[in-house]
Structure formats: structure tokens, C-alpha cells
Design a protein around this motif. Structure first.
Motif, short mmCIF file in Angstrom:
data_model
loop_
_atom_site.label_atom_id
_atom_site.label_comp_id
_atom_site.label_asym_id
_atom_site.label_seq_id
_atom_site.Cartn_x
_atom_site.Cartn_y
_atom_site.Cartn_z
N THR A 19 0.83 -1.20 0.00
CA THR A 19 0.00 0.00 0.00
C THR A 19 0.86 1.25 0.00
O THR A 19 2.05 1.21 0.37
CB THR A 19 -0.92 0.02 1.23
OG1 THR A 19 -0.12 -0.01 2.41
CG2 THR A 19 -1.85 -1.17 1.23
N TRP A 21 0.37 5.05 1.49
CA TRP A 21 -0.57 5.85 2.25
C TRP A 21 -0.82 7.22 1.60
O TRP A 21 -1.92 7.76 1.69
CB TRP A 21 -0.10 6.02 3.69
CG TRP A 21 1.07 6.94 3.90
CD1 TRP A 21 2.39 6.61 3.97
CD2 TRP A 21 1.00 8.37 4.08
NE1 TRP A 21 3.16 7.73 4.17
CE2 TRP A 21 2.33 8.82 4.25
CE3 TRP A 21 -0.04 9.29 4.12
CZ2 TRP A 21 2.64 10.16 4.45
CZ3 TRP A 21 0.26 10.63 4.32
CH2 TRP A 21 1.59 11.04 4.49
N ALA A 24 -3.22 6.52 -1.19
CA ALA A 24 -4.53 6.20 -0.60
C ALA A 24 -5.21 7.46 -0.09
O ALA A 24 -6.41 7.68 -0.32
CB ALA A 24 -4.36 5.19 0.52
N ILE A 70 -13.86 2.45 -2.16
CA ILE A 70 -12.79 2.66 -1.19
C ILE A 70 -13.14 1.95 0.12
O ILE A 70 -12.28 1.32 0.75
CB ILE A 70 -12.56 4.17 -0.97
CG1 ILE A 70 -11.98 4.79 -2.24
CG2 ILE A 70 -11.62 4.41 0.22
CD1 ILE A 70 -11.81 6.30 -2.17
N ASP A 73 -12.32 -1.60 -0.35
CA ASP A 73 -10.89 -1.86 -0.15
C ASP A 73 -10.55 -1.93 1.34
O ASP A 73 -9.77 -2.79 1.77
CB ASP A 73 -10.07 -0.74 -0.79
CG ASP A 73 -9.62 -1.10 -2.20
OD1 ASP A 73 -10.28 -1.95 -2.83
OD2 ASP A 73 -8.64 -0.51 -2.68
N PHE A 79 -6.58 -0.91 1.56
CA PHE A 79 -6.45 0.49 1.17
C PHE A 79 -5.30 1.16 1.90
O PHE A 79 -4.47 1.83 1.29
CB PHE A 79 -7.77 1.22 1.45
CG PHE A 79 -7.89 2.51 0.68
CD1 PHE A 79 -8.05 2.48 -0.70
CD2 PHE A 79 -7.86 3.74 1.31
CE1 PHE A 79 -8.17 3.65 -1.43
CE2 PHE A 79 -7.98 4.91 0.59
CZ PHE A 79 -8.12 4.87 -0.78
N ASN A 86 -7.93 1.24 8.15
CA ASN A 86 -8.89 0.62 7.24
C ASN A 86 -10.26 0.50 7.88
O ASN A 86 -11.28 0.86 7.28
CB ASN A 86 -8.39 -0.76 6.81
CG ASN A 86 -7.36 -0.70 5.71
OD1 ASN A 86 -7.51 0.02 4.73
ND2 ASN A 86 -6.28 -1.45 5.88
N PRO A 282 -4.50 -3.16 -3.54
CA PRO A 282 -5.33 -1.95 -3.49
C PRO A 282 -5.93 -1.64 -4.87
O PRO A 282 -5.32 -1.95 -5.90
CB PRO A 282 -4.33 -0.86 -3.08
CG PRO A 282 -3.14 -1.58 -2.52
CD PRO A 282 -3.09 -2.90 -3.21
N TYR A 284 -6.05 1.03 -6.40
CA TYR A 284 -5.22 1.95 -7.18
C TYR A 284 -4.01 1.26 -7.80
O TYR A 284 -3.22 1.91 -8.50
CB TYR A 284 -4.79 3.17 -6.34
CG TYR A 284 -4.23 2.85 -4.97
CD1 TYR A 284 -2.90 2.47 -4.80
CD2 TYR A 284 -5.03 2.97 -3.83
CE1 TYR A 284 -2.38 2.20 -3.53
CE2 TYR A 284 -4.53 2.70 -2.57
CZ TYR A 284 -3.20 2.32 -2.42
OH TYR A 284 -2.69 2.04 -1.16
#
Length: 337
Positions: A19, A21, A24, A70, A73, A79, A86, A282, A284
Motif C-alpha cells: 500500500t 498511504w 490512498a 474505497i 478496499d 487500502f 482501514n 489496493p 489503485y
């Protein structure tokens, strides 16, 4: 194109689970900010004409759908790296999406563990009968199932019931002990407080005129996406003895090949086969998986046009191992053997 080597593919997907951050936080901020801005524009547009308000409801609903993705996730712990972040961001988003986070998270985990398994249907999925089950029902039973699979019910009445009533009442799995109900009650209280505050600010009329169409549209879009991801022409389902999680993930979930704008608005959830193979990736980073593994673009691919034709696929033919239509069954009126 040659089928991907599943064990090797699953192993190669591990590196995409990392991930970021900053990414995110940006994704969350741009989505929430866009939702807020479009909501305010809807409120201002009422003075111009309600026709404009309704036009703006579609992009506003799309931002709400993206916020739900989101939350989705967060439910997978993908996420943010922190489980605390999360879960609590997921719970907060559940207030905006009308979806109790902890209850939904549990059901969705069951869906991932049973998707495509004919012997474990019924939790977190679109209810689908086999041809034999359908033909064994009474005329009333068949009528009720046909009504359930009607597009008006499936993508209109059903989503409205689920997001406005089912998630608010102690029915179904909400009655399975106190744990699922506690989180749901907390979400409902928070929704009531938020709605009450908005009504105090702008009045109940404008609030309902704005938020009702937005929520209804978002609910229908969300159910449609979930439907297409597991109800398509080449989907593979299997009985418990033949079912494996990896096969079900790759061949029981579609790659909904959407235009770039729609892919962004739905947080790449169309790359659903990869998501089921490795749910800790994730949203993304899903597009990056397709860039690095172009062989996955042909697996379970469903275009926007093809997805519309999937509406008529309503029954699973166990003999032919494919989804069929009511018309297919009516022609023979006997289960395949």
C-alpha cells in the motif's frame, strides 16, 4: 491466448499488495471532495431548475459509488497498511454509503470464499437457481424467481430495498447474534445524525430532492457492477467437489473492460478477476497488474455492450455448465442431462 499459470500468477501478484498511504489519502480526498462539491452544486442548481439537479445526480452518484469502492478496499484491509485506519475509515464511509461496514465486511468475506460454488450460494451474491431447481418449483415459485430476476426489480427496487431498508432493520443475517446488529445500529444512528444536520441546514425538501436520487442511482450502479462481475456468458461455476478458490477467482469473475473514465469512477473494480485472485491488492494498483500481465486482459473480458446482454442470463445449466435464459429452458422445458 494461452491460459495463465495460476500458481505462478498468484505468486507474482504478491508484490502488488504493498500500500501507499500518500496515494490512498489522495484517492480518498479527491473522491470525497468531488462528492461534496457535486452535492453542493446540486443544491445550488435547484434555484435554476430541478432538471439540472437531476442531471447532476448521475456524476454525484458515481462519486458515491467510488467512495463505496474505497470502503470495499478497507474491508479487505488493502487500502491502508494499518488495520485500524482501514476499519475506522471504512466505518465512517459506511455512514455516507448507507452500508454498515462490519456487517458488510463479514458477508463480503464469505462471498470471496464461496464465489462460483454451486453448493454454497446465498450469502453476498446474486441468487441464481439451476435449471433443475427452477423446473422443480411450483408455478408460483417460478413466477417469484422470474420477478426477482426482472431488471426493474434487480436493478431498481432491489437496490433501493437493500440500501434503504435491509441495512436498517434486524432481518436476515442481522439476527445472527448481537455482533452484526451493534455495528449496524451505530451506523444507523450516525446516518440519522448526519441527515438531521443536513436537514437543519438546508431543509427537508431540498435534502430529499438531492440525496434521494443520488442514493438510488448509486445503489443501482453498485448492484449492476456486482451483477456483471459474476453473471456473464463465459462464467465458470462448479459444485463443491470440483470447486477450487483459484479457478473460481479467475474464471468465475469477469474483467469488465470499461472506458478509462468509468474505470476511474468505479475504482478499477472491473478488474474483478484479479481482485478475487488477490483481494489485498489496493484498487489503485489493479490497472498496473493489467499492464504488467497483458494475458489477463482476455480472461473473462466483458465489454460495456456485452454486459447489457448478460441481463437475460438467469439460470445455471449444470449439464452444459453455462448460464442460460428463461427462453432456453422454455424451449425444451426439461433440465439438460
Amino acid at each position: 491466448m494461452q491460459e495463465p499459470n495460476l500458481p505462478a500468477l498468484v505468486q507474482s501478484l504478491v508484490r502488488y499488495r504493498d500500500t501507499n498511504w500518500r496515494r490512498a489519502a489522495f484517492e480518498l480526498a479527491i473522491t470525497a471532495g468531488s462528492l461534496l462539491l457535486s452535492w453542493v452544486l446540486m443544491w445550488l442548481s435547484i434555484r435554476v431548475g430541478y432538471w439540472l439537479t437531476l442531471l447532476l445526480a448521475l456524476p454525484t452518484a458515481c462519486f458515491l459509488v467510488r467512495l463505496f469502492m474505497i470502503q470495499h478496499d478497507c474491508g479487505h484491509g488493502s487500502f491502508f497498511r494499518s488495520r485500524f485506519a482501514n476499519d475506522w475509515i471504512g466505518r465512517g464511509l459506511g455512514v455516507l454509503t448507507f452500508t454498515p461496514y462490519d456487517y458488510w465486511k463479514r458477508n463480503h468475506a464469505i462471498h470471496h470464499a464461496t464465489s462460483g460454488n454451486l453448493d454454497r450460494r446465498g450469502i453476498g451474491d446474486i441468487w441464481t437457481l439451476t435449471v433443475r431447481e427452477y423446473l422443480s418449483r411450483s408455478p408460483l415459485g417460478r413466477l417469484l424467481y422470474r420477478a426477482y430476476r426482472n431488471p426493474v426489480v434487480m436493478f431498481g427496487i432491489g437496490p433501493a430495498y437493500q440500501f434503504f431498508l435491509q441495512h436498517r432493520l434486524p432481518v436476515g443475517q442481522m439476527r445472527a447474534g448481537w455482533r452484526p446488529w451493534v455495528g449496524t445500529v451505530a451506523t444507523n444512528v450516525a446516518i440519522a445524525l448526519l441527515a438531521g444536520g443536513m436537514i437543519w441546514l438546508i431543509g427537508i425538501g431540498p435534502f430529499l430532492a438531492i440525496h434521494l436520487p443520488v442514493t438510488l442511482l448509486a445503489a443501482s450502479i453498485g448492484v449492476w457492477l456486482f451483477y456483471v462481475q459474476h453473471q456473464f456468458e463465459d462464467v465458470v461455476w462448479a459444485s463443491d467437489g470440483d470447486w477450487t478458490l483459484r479457478d473460481a477467482s479467475l474464471r468465475g469473475s469477469s474483467y469488465y473492460d470499461l472506458p478509462a473514465v468509468l474505470s476511474w469512477l468505479t475504482a478499477n473494480i472491473g478488474v474483478h478477476h484479479v481482485h478475487h485472485l488477490s483481494s489485498r491488492i489496493p484498487s489503485y494498483r489493479l490497472s498496473q497488474v493489467l499492464r504488467d500481465h497483458p494475458e489477463l486482459r482476455s480472461v473473462g473480458r466483458v465489454t460495456l455492450g456485452q454486459s447489457l446482454r448478460s441481463i437475460r442470463l438467469t439460470l445455471w445449466d449444470e449439464a452444459r455448465k453455462k448460464l442460460v435464459t428463461f427462453r432456453d429452458v422454455a424451449r425444451g422445458n426439461q433440465p439438460s442431462s
